[in-house]
Scaffold this motif. Structure first.
Motif, PDB file in Angstrom:
ATOM      1  N   ARG A   1       7.705  12.936  -8.748  1.00 19.79           N
ATOM      2  CA  ARG A   1       6.834  13.864  -9.045  1.00 19.79           C
ATOM      3  C   ARG A   1       5.904  13.803  -7.852  1.00 19.79           C
ATOM      4  NH1 ARG A   1       5.085  12.762 -15.154  1.00 19.79           N
ATOM      5  NH2 ARG A   1       6.754  14.151 -15.716  1.00 19.79           N
ATOM      6  N   LEU A   2       5.617  12.864  -6.850  1.00 18.18           N
ATOM      7  CA  LEU A   2       4.765  12.693  -5.751  1.00 18.18           C
ATOM      8  C   LEU A   2       5.625  13.453  -4.459  1.00 18.18           C
ATOM      9  CD1 LEU A   2       3.733   9.272  -6.002  1.00 18.18           C
ATOM     10  CD2 LEU A   2       2.325  11.308  -6.507  1.00 18.18           C
ATOM     11  N   VAL A   3       6.769  13.393  -4.617  1.00 18.43           N
ATOM     12  CA  VAL A   3       7.558  14.154  -3.363  1.00 18.43           C
ATOM     13  C   VAL A   3       7.191  15.739  -3.716  1.00 18.43           C
ATOM     14  CG1 VAL A   3       9.741  15.123  -2.914  1.00 18.43           C
ATOM     15  CG2 VAL A   3       9.445  12.727  -3.278  1.00 18.43           C
ATOM     16  N   ARG A   4       7.158  16.257  -5.030  1.00 19.32           N
ATOM     17  CA  ARG A   4       6.701  17.523  -5.387  1.00 19.32           C
ATOM     18  C   ARG A   4       5.481  17.904  -4.964  1.00 19.32           C
ATOM     19  NH1 ARG A   4      10.853  16.161  -8.294  1.00 19.32           N
ATOM     20  NH2 ARG A   4      12.522  17.271  -9.071  1.00 19.32           N
ATOM     21  N   ARG A   5       4.572  16.879  -5.000  1.00 14.00           N
ATOM     22  CA  ARG A   5       3.045  17.106  -4.684  1.00 14.00           C
ATOM     23  C   ARG A   5       3.072  17.303  -2.997  1.00 14.00           C
ATOM     24  NH1 ARG A   5      -0.788  16.563  -8.380  1.00 14.00           N
ATOM     25  NH2 ARG A   5      -0.664  15.610 -10.307  1.00 14.00           N
ATOM     26  N   GLY A   6       3.777  16.667  -2.340  1.00 14.20           N
ATOM     27  CA  GLY A   6       4.187  16.709  -1.027  1.00 14.20           C
ATOM     28  C   GLY A   6       3.805  15.292  -0.192  1.00 14.20           C
ATOM     29  N   ILE A   7       4.348  14.461  -0.752  1.00 14.66           N
ATOM     30  CA  ILE A   7       4.080  13.043  -0.327  1.00 14.66           C
ATOM     31  C   ILE A   7       5.512  12.521  -0.119  1.00 14.66           C
ATOM     32  CG2 ILE A   7       3.482  10.742  -0.554  1.00 14.66           C
ATOM     33  CD1 ILE A   7       1.181  11.378  -2.417  1.00 14.66           C
ATOM     34  N   ALA A   8       5.912  11.834   1.191  1.00 18.03           N
ATOM     35  CA  ALA A   8       7.196  11.493   1.449  1.00 18.03           C
ATOM     36  C   ALA A   8       7.174  10.316   2.198  1.00 18.03           C
ATOM     37  CB  ALA A   8       8.104  12.635   2.289  1.00 18.03           C
ATOM     38  N   ARG A   9       8.104   9.377   2.071  1.00 16.85           N
ATOM     39  CA  ARG A   9       8.057   7.990   2.656  1.00 16.85           C
ATOM     40  C   ARG A   9       9.403   7.739   3.510  1.00 16.85           C
ATOM     41  NH1 ARG A   9       7.711   2.832  -0.771  1.00 16.85           N
ATOM     42  NH2 ARG A   9       8.078   1.983   1.595  1.00 16.85           N
ATOM     43  N   THR A  10       9.375   6.998   4.455  1.00 21.73           N
ATOM     44  CA  THR A  10      10.579   6.054   4.865  1.00 21.73           C
ATOM     45  C   THR A  10      10.203   4.637   4.443  1.00 21.73           C
ATOM     46  OG1 THR A  10       9.643   5.590   7.018  1.00 21.73           O
ATOM     47  CG2 THR A  10      10.757   7.842   6.876  1.00 21.73           C
ATOM     48  N   PHE A  11      11.146   3.893   4.817  1.00 22.39           N
ATOM     49  CA  PHE A  11      11.291   2.452   4.425  1.00 22.39           C
ATOM     50  C   PHE A  11      11.505   1.469   5.619  1.00 22.39           C
ATOM     51  CE2 PHE A  11      12.719   4.789   0.703  1.00 22.39           C
ATOM     52  CZ  PHE A  11      12.078   4.237  -0.482  1.00 22.39           C
ATOM     53  N   GLN A  12      11.120   0.249   5.481  1.00 20.45           N
ATOM     54  CA  GLN A  12      11.099  -0.666   6.518  1.00 20.45           C
ATOM     55  C   GLN A  12      12.398  -0.707   7.073  1.00 20.45           C
ATOM     56  OE1 GLN A  12       8.946  -4.052   5.113  1.00 20.45           O
ATOM     57  NE2 GLN A  12       8.828  -5.167   7.048  1.00 20.45           N
TER      58      GLN A  12
ATOM     59  N   LEU B   1       0.789  -1.099   0.040  1.00 19.44           N
ATOM     60  CA  LEU B   1       0.075   0.012  -0.021  1.00 19.44           C
ATOM     61  C   LEU B   1       0.855   1.223   0.069  1.00 19.44           C
ATOM     62  CD1 LEU B   1      -2.657   1.484   0.524  1.00 19.44           C
ATOM     63  CD2 LEU B   1      -2.528   1.115   2.729  1.00 19.44           C
ATOM     64  N   PHE B   2       2.019   1.310   1.085  1.00 21.28           N
ATOM     65  CA  PHE B   2       3.126   2.378   0.798  1.00 21.28           C
ATOM     66  C   PHE B   2       3.336   2.564  -0.450  1.00 21.28           C
ATOM     67  CE2 PHE B   2       4.233   3.980   5.313  1.00 21.28           C
ATOM     68  CZ  PHE B   2       2.892   4.036   5.729  1.00 21.28           C
ATOM     69  N   ASN B   3       3.918   1.425  -1.071  1.00 22.27           N
ATOM     70  CA  ASN B   3       4.584   1.619  -2.399  1.00 22.27           C
ATOM     71  C   ASN B   3       3.647   2.112  -3.285  1.00 22.27           C
ATOM     72  OD1 ASN B   3       7.185   0.469  -1.496  1.00 22.27           O
ATOM     73  ND2 ASN B   3       6.255  -1.391  -1.698  1.00 22.27           N
ATOM     74  N   LEU B   4       2.417   1.833  -3.326  1.00 18.78           N
ATOM     75  CA  LEU B   4       1.293   2.475  -4.272  1.00 18.78           C
ATOM     76  C   LEU B   4       1.246   3.908  -4.263  1.00 18.78           C
ATOM     77  CD1 LEU B   4      -1.327  -0.609  -4.007  1.00 18.78           C
ATOM     78  CD2 LEU B   4      -0.045   0.134  -5.972  1.00 18.78           C
ATOM     79  N   ILE B   5       1.015   4.168  -2.967  1.00 20.11           N
ATOM     80  CA  ILE B   5       0.704   5.744  -2.639  1.00 20.11           C
ATOM     81  C   ILE B   5       1.894   6.396  -2.773  1.00 20.11           C
ATOM     82  CG2 ILE B   5       0.145   7.452  -0.725  1.00 20.11           C
ATOM     83  CD1 ILE B   5      -1.144   5.156   0.482  1.00 20.11           C
ATOM     84  N   SER B   6       3.095   6.086  -2.663  1.00 21.85           N
ATOM     85  CA  SER B   6       4.307   6.735  -2.937  1.00 21.85           C
ATOM     86  C   SER B   6       5.052   6.463  -4.180  1.00 21.85           C
ATOM     87  CB  SER B   6       5.449   6.298  -1.893  1.00 21.85           C
ATOM     88  OG  SER B   6       5.748   4.974  -1.989  1.00 21.85           O
ATOM     89  N   GLY B   7       4.166   6.009  -5.149  1.00 20.15           N
ATOM     90  CA  GLY B   7       4.710   5.646  -6.449  1.00 20.15           C
ATOM     91  C   GLY B   7       5.712   4.807  -6.993  1.00 20.15           C
ATOM     92  N   PHE B   8       6.133   3.838  -5.894  1.00 15.33           N
ATOM     93  CA  PHE B   8       6.978   2.893  -6.296  1.00 15.33           C
ATOM     94  C   PHE B   8       6.492   1.593  -6.965  1.00 15.33           C
ATOM     95  CE2 PHE B   8       9.619   5.479  -3.563  1.00 15.33           C
ATOM     96  CZ  PHE B   8      10.971   5.146  -3.990  1.00 15.33           C
ATOM     97  N   LEU B   9       5.037   1.525  -6.775  1.00 13.87           N
ATOM     98  CA  LEU B   9       4.199   0.593  -7.665  1.00 13.87           C
ATOM     99  C   LEU B   9       3.174   1.259  -8.257  1.00 13.87           C
ATOM    100  CD1 LEU B   9       4.014  -2.447  -5.233  1.00 13.87           C
ATOM    101  CD2 LEU B   9       5.360  -2.317  -7.400  1.00 13.87           C
ATOM    102  N   LYS B  10       2.766   0.626  -9.543  1.00 17.97           N
ATOM    103  CA  LYS B  10       1.420   1.158  -9.916  1.00 17.97           C
ATOM    104  C   LYS B  10       0.374   0.445  -9.828  1.00 17.97           C
ATOM    105  CE  LYS B  10       3.941   3.181 -13.887  1.00 17.97           C
ATOM    106  NZ  LYS B  10       4.270   3.516 -15.399  1.00 17.97           N
ATOM    107  N   PRO B  11      -0.827   1.103  -9.591  1.00 19.38           N
ATOM    108  CA  PRO B  11      -2.103   0.215  -9.336  1.00 19.38           C
ATOM    109  C   PRO B  11      -2.369  -0.542 -10.064  1.00 19.38           C
ATOM    110  CG  PRO B  11      -2.348   2.568  -8.668  1.00 19.38           C
ATOM    111  CD  PRO B  11      -1.077   2.412  -9.473  1.00 19.38           C
ATOM    112  N   SER B  12      -3.236  -1.798  -9.929  1.00 17.06           N
ATOM    113  CA  SER B  12      -3.486  -2.618 -11.098  1.00 17.06           C
ATOM    114  C   SER B  12      -5.186  -2.077 -11.317  1.00 17.06           C
ATOM    115  CB  SER B  12      -3.723  -4.028 -10.722  1.00 17.06           C
ATOM    116  OG  SER B  12      -2.399  -4.624 -10.265  1.00 17.06           O
ATOM    117  N   ALA B  13      -5.587  -1.534 -10.262  1.00 16.81           N
ATOM    118  CA  ALA B  13      -6.839  -0.785 -10.391  1.00 16.81           C
ATOM    119  C   ALA B  13      -7.144  -0.083  -9.456  1.00 16.81           C
ATOM    120  CB  ALA B  13      -8.025  -2.105 -10.541  1.00 16.81           C
ATOM    121  N   GLY B  14      -8.121   0.777  -9.540  1.00 15.88           N
ATOM    122  CA  GLY B  14      -8.518   1.811  -8.536  1.00 15.88           C
ATOM    123  C   GLY B  14      -7.973   3.090  -8.549  1.00 15.88           C
ATOM    124  N   GLU B  15      -8.358   3.956  -7.684  1.00 12.72           N
ATOM    125  CA  GLU B  15      -7.690   5.363  -7.594  1.00 12.72           C
ATOM    126  C   GLU B  15      -7.118   5.687  -6.500  1.00 12.72           C
ATOM    127  OE1 GLU B  15     -11.023   8.161  -8.647  1.00 12.72           O
ATOM    128  OE2 GLU B  15     -10.484   7.852 -10.773  1.00 12.72           O
TER     129      GLU B  15
END
Lengths: 332, 236
Positions: free
Chosen positions: B74-85, B45-59
């Motif tokens: 691009r998502l970082v520029r929109r204001g989404i940042a993440r850390t890793f496991q 789920l994190f990988n999908l929200i942060s752009g590391f994976l592309k969704p198969s379906a949904g928005e």
């Protein structure tokens, strides 16, 4: 703003050893043509400068993407053939061919890099190997355009450009040496710009670099293009200095030789590339090797260095100096 | 107001759904914790929200814009940042240089923030140290500091408390609350219920890529499905 960051965050010491080495090389480079050294030594020095451009460019790509490219020999060939063809077919002078060769090689590097830099390790090496082979096949078989195996002869010298004249080998040495110093300087500046900082982040941890907002594909392709421009410049110089280009000078084998030079000198140090080039160019000449013996010697040297000093000659020397210093301190 | 809205979000790997039709709304300025057993789809789920994976379906709607499949930078520029496991850093760079990387990557960031971020994360004393020499707890904080240097509105923290001792976990809890109080939205994954429950405004439990539960910490510990699937009867 960036400078503040660098000064506050960096814990690096001033590299006096490197600075001293470069000053000595600069002094030597400009002094050699003025002295009565043999034409053979001047020729070797010109080759070192041209190969130096190539290997520093290759090293920059490794810094950026952590990748070694076999295609660098082919990009060198693109620079050389662009220069030869434009000179022979369009009557362009060296001074116009030089930037054109750089741009052309950079564009080819971009075209190759965009799809291939998405793959890593051996896959990238194979893609660049294939590129070099394809290009050699084209150069060999498109006889109407490249003159095939016979190659192209450039019988003219570059016209003087202001005070710069390239009529003799000594002139070429001063020019190619200045070009190499300029090239190393540009790379040093690039490393300190935000672009260079982003490249260091990509090399260190590409996944985290992406999460930190770095457009890794764009920056890696740009680094490949810069690296290609260096190969293009070396190609233009090669074509006019040697007066001759043929497809076999720029095949995948030449790309592998450039990688060996980089690895022999040391991939992680600023001095490494030039030391690797000097070893690869001078040692065979010193021992009077033929072309075939030269290849064997380069292979043997590479195996010996991988076994005895896997990080290259320069890193080995740095560690040795560090150890000797420690021994001296203990004795005191 | 909802900052992040997931609608029927699905990610399949060779036919197996790691995230399966997930519906989720994250309000602005809240701490939302996502918990669940291993393999429940949290990191996917994190990988999908942060752009590391592309969704198969949904928005994936962030701040009113559909962002599913966009590149991480691009998502970082929109204001989404993440850390890793795993604790991640640029190991050969100094701590200061690590936190400066987002500044070099994006015009959103500025160098004036770096000292403040280092201070907030308790890293000012080690700013000249090479990142690889830091102890584990500080490496985890460095990951958060790098993410904060992108000036995110939504911060995704992947198991920030994993492997931390009690003192370090308490410091980290205070830091996450501070971030929320500054106006940031925090989405965090963690297994450590004693770490998650006190700081989360809401908790979502995932199981087999689906949402099993959504509510407050108090409701969670009393929910029989959650006890059965995840917490166990000993926890209750």
């Amino acid at each position: 703003m960036s400078e503040i960051v660098v000064s506050q965050g960096s814990s690096r010491r001033i590299p006096w050893l490197s600075i001293g080495f470069y000053l000595a090389i600069v002094a030597l480079g400009f002094a050699v043509p003025q002295t009565l050294v043999s034409a053979r030594i001047v020729h070797l020095c010109v080759l070192i400068c041209i190969y130096g451009l190539l290997v520093y460019g290759l090293g920059f790509l490794y810094e950026a993407a952590g990748q070694l490219s076999v295609a660098h020999g082919a990009l060198w060939g693109i620079g050389a053939y662009t220069t030869a063809l434009l000179t022979l077919n369009a009557g362009w002078t060296f001074w116009i061919c030089l930037p054109t060769a750089m741009v052309t090689a950079a564009l080819f590097a971009g075209l190759l890099g965009y799809p291939s830099l998405r793959v890593k390790g051996h896959y990238f090496l194979i893609v660049t190997f294939a590129f070099a082979e394809i290009l050699q096949t084209i150069n060999t078989n498109w006889r109407g355009f490249t003159n095939g195996d016979t190659g192209l002869v450039i019988a003219v010298a570059p016209p003087p450009l202001g005070p710069i004249s390239l009529q003799s080998r000594a002139d070429w040495l001063v020019f190619s040496f200045a070009l190499l110093v300029l090239g190393i300087g540009v790379l040093a500046i690039l490393r300190r710009l935000p672009f260079g900082r982003r490249l260091s982040a990509i090399r260190e941890n590409e996944t985290l670099a992406r999460a930190a907002g770095v457009n890794t594909v764009r920056d890696k392709v740009l680094a490949f293009m810069i690296s290609g421009a260096y190969a293009g410049a070396a190609g233009a110089c090669w074509a006019y200095y040697q007066h001759y280009v043929n497809p076999h000078q720029f095949d995948s084998h030449s790309g592998i030789e450039l990688i060996l030079m980089l690895l022999i000198g040391g991939i992680k140090t600023t001095l490494g590339p030039i030391v690797g080039v000097i070893v690869a160019i001078c040692l065979p000449d010193l021992f009077g090797f033929s072309a075939a013996q030269n290849e064997i010697a380069l292979g043997v040297a590479f195996i010996a260095i991988i076994l005895l000093m896997p990080e290259g000659i320069v890193t080995f020397a740095q560690k040795l100096i560090h150890r000797l210093r420690l021994i001296n301190v203990r004795e005191l | 107001m909802s900052l992040l809205q997931l609608t029927n979000l699905t990610k399949r790997f060779r036919g197996i759904a790691a995230v399966d039709g997930l519906e989720l709304s994250v309000k602005e300025n809240e701490i939302l914790a996502i918990v669940g057993p291993n393999g429940s789809g949290k990191t996917t789920l994190f990988n999908l929200i942060s752009g590391f994976l592309k969704p198969s379906a949904g928005e994936i709607i962030f701040d009113g814009a559909q962002i599913g499949g966009e590149r991480p930078d691009r998502l970082v520029r929109r204001g989404i940042a993440r850390t890793f496991q795993q604790a991640m850093s640029f190991p050969q760079l100094t701590v200061y240089e690590n936190v400066a990387i987002p500044m070099y990557a994006s015009e959103r960031s500025s160098s004036t923030d770096i000292d403040r971020i280092l201070s907030k994360c308790g890293l000012q004393g080690v700013s000249r140290h090479q990142a690889s020499t830091l102890p584990y707890g500080k490496q985890r904080k460095l990951g958060i500091a790098i993410a904060l240097a992108t000036r995110p509105r939504l911060l995704l923290l992947d198991e920030p408390g994993a492997g931390l001792g009690d003192d370090a976990a308490t410091e980290l809890s205070a830091l996450i609350r501070d971030l929320r109080d500054e106006g940031r939205t925090v989405l965090l994954i963690d297994h450590e219920m004693p770490f998650v429950l006190p700081i989360a405004d809401r908790v979502v439990v995932m199981e087999s890529g689906r949402k099993l539960f959504e509510g407050t910490s108090d409701d969670l510990v009393a929910d029989p499905r959650v006890i059965e699937v995840y917490l166990g009867h000993d926890f209750a």
